[in-house]
Design an enzyme around this catalytic site. Sequence first.
Site, short mmCIF file in Angstrom:
data_model
loop_
_atom_site.label_atom_id
_atom_site.label_comp_id
_atom_site.label_asym_id
_atom_site.label_seq_id
_atom_site.Cartn_x
_atom_site.Cartn_y
_atom_site.Cartn_z
N ALA A 137 0.83 -1.03 0.09
CA ALA A 137 0.03 0.02 -0.04
C ALA A 137 0.89 0.97 -0.03
CB ALA A 137 -0.88 0.22 1.30
N GLY A 167 2.11 7.43 -1.28
CA GLY A 167 2.95 8.60 -1.75
C GLY A 167 3.80 9.27 -0.76
N VAL A 210 7.25 8.74 1.69
CA VAL A 210 8.53 7.97 2.07
C VAL A 210 8.51 6.92 2.93
CG1 VAL A 210 9.20 9.37 4.24
CG2 VAL A 210 10.99 8.51 2.75
N ASP A 211 7.64 6.71 3.77
CA ASP A 211 7.56 5.57 4.80
C ASP A 211 6.99 4.50 3.84
OD1 ASP A 211 8.39 6.73 7.00
OD2 ASP A 211 6.20 7.41 7.55
N SER A 212 5.95 4.35 3.14
CA SER A 212 5.49 3.41 2.40
C SER A 212 6.43 3.01 1.28
CB SER A 212 4.09 3.79 1.91
OG SER A 212 4.12 4.76 1.12
N LEU A 229 -4.43 4.05 -3.07
CA LEU A 229 -5.95 4.15 -2.54
C LEU A 229 -6.57 5.38 -2.86
CD1 LEU A 229 -6.03 2.10 0.61
CD2 LEU A 229 -6.06 1.37 -1.63
N CYS A 238 -10.13 4.28 9.54
CA CYS A 238 -9.62 4.07 8.13
C CYS A 238 -8.64 2.55 7.98
CB CYS A 238 -8.81 5.17 7.81
SG CYS A 238 -8.22 5.09 6.02
N GLY A 240 3.67 1.10 5.40
CA GLY A 240 4.89 1.74 6.17
C GLY A 240 4.70 2.36 7.45
N CYS A 274 -7.20 13.90 6.67
CA CYS A 274 -6.81 14.04 5.38
C CYS A 274 -8.13 14.44 4.59
CB CYS A 274 -6.83 12.56 4.92
SG CYS A 274 -8.01 11.29 4.93
#
EC number: 2.8.1.13
Length: 366
Positions: A6, A9, A11-13, A32, A101, A125, A199
């Site tokens: 997943a 967008g 840095v972690d993921s 997503l 979520c 992430g 978000c």
Amino acid sequence: MRVLAAMSGGVDSAVAAARAVDAGHDVTGVHLALSRAGGTLRAGSRGCCTIEDAMDARRAADRLGIPFYVWDFSERFRDDVIEDFIAEYSAGRTPNPCMRCNEKIKFAAVLEKALDLGFDAVCTGHYAVVRDGASGGLELHRASDAAKDQSYVLGVLTEAQLAHTMFPLGNTPTKALVRAEAEARGLTVAQKPDSHDICFIPDGDTRGWLADRVGTRTGEIVDRAGAVVGSHEGAHAFTVGQRRGLSLGVPAADGKPRFVLEVRPITNTVVVGPKDALAIAEIAGSRFTWAGRAPQESVFTCHVQIRAHADPVPARAAVSSEMVTVVPDVALDGVAPGQTAVLYEGTRVLGQFTIDTTRSAVPVPA
């Protein structure tokens, strides 16, 4: 293993997906799409899930050489997260949309679709650790980096979900190392700011956002004895512990600031009082899950955490088939119904529940 990464967008993921590739897994990236509204490019670090994020995720996947797709979960997100958020506030509770979520979208709808498509696990992430328990089964634990630990918002995961979940960043000592790794890998998101705020309310104006959807209705602000001390344009705009924006017409007898102690949506009333009345001696909730095997005792000691970045507090929990009740050793501050309480045993997440009721440590004056 076939792994679905997943990719938000950020840095972690992106680094999590890269590590899954390095581990030899057959990795596919997915972003997503959680809103059908035309997005705008984000400036700074507000919000997430924008067009900019989708483009960043695609660039990261291209750099890693993995397939990439965008999945439209906007309807599920609207129904399970946004509408729940509105309903909870309208009912006088303070929800955590990130918990919903994770529970309803990222580790329910997405994981279910991934398994249906033949994937073995979903990789994210998040900073947390899944490990084998000493007595069997899987357990969810805090991340090595306490400052980035996200085990609180993952407390909704069940053992069945943990069995198909990967958190490659969980044992990374610091976020700085993740950014350095992203830089070394040539990922353009290496220095991208972390996202903050809700978000779907990127400007941070929760009160205005709710007013547009729920409307306004004049009501009373009262003290603990029931005396009217002010008015408001909608109880949904207030949350327990709030001090600013009360516009009280009658000052407190002692001249000290007053805080929101309770929101009563049925009567459209907001109750205010002194700061010490925010001290909570007991919390309870009927909506609970266990992150792994359930506690074997009906009464046990633990630590309770009531916010993502709050300090855990030693406590005693009592569990029945219908309710979890927690009495902290030290009174909790400003707890609102609708918040999530996550229970820990050391670094291990035991489970979580949505707070339905609270009991103040300070009696209401006669």
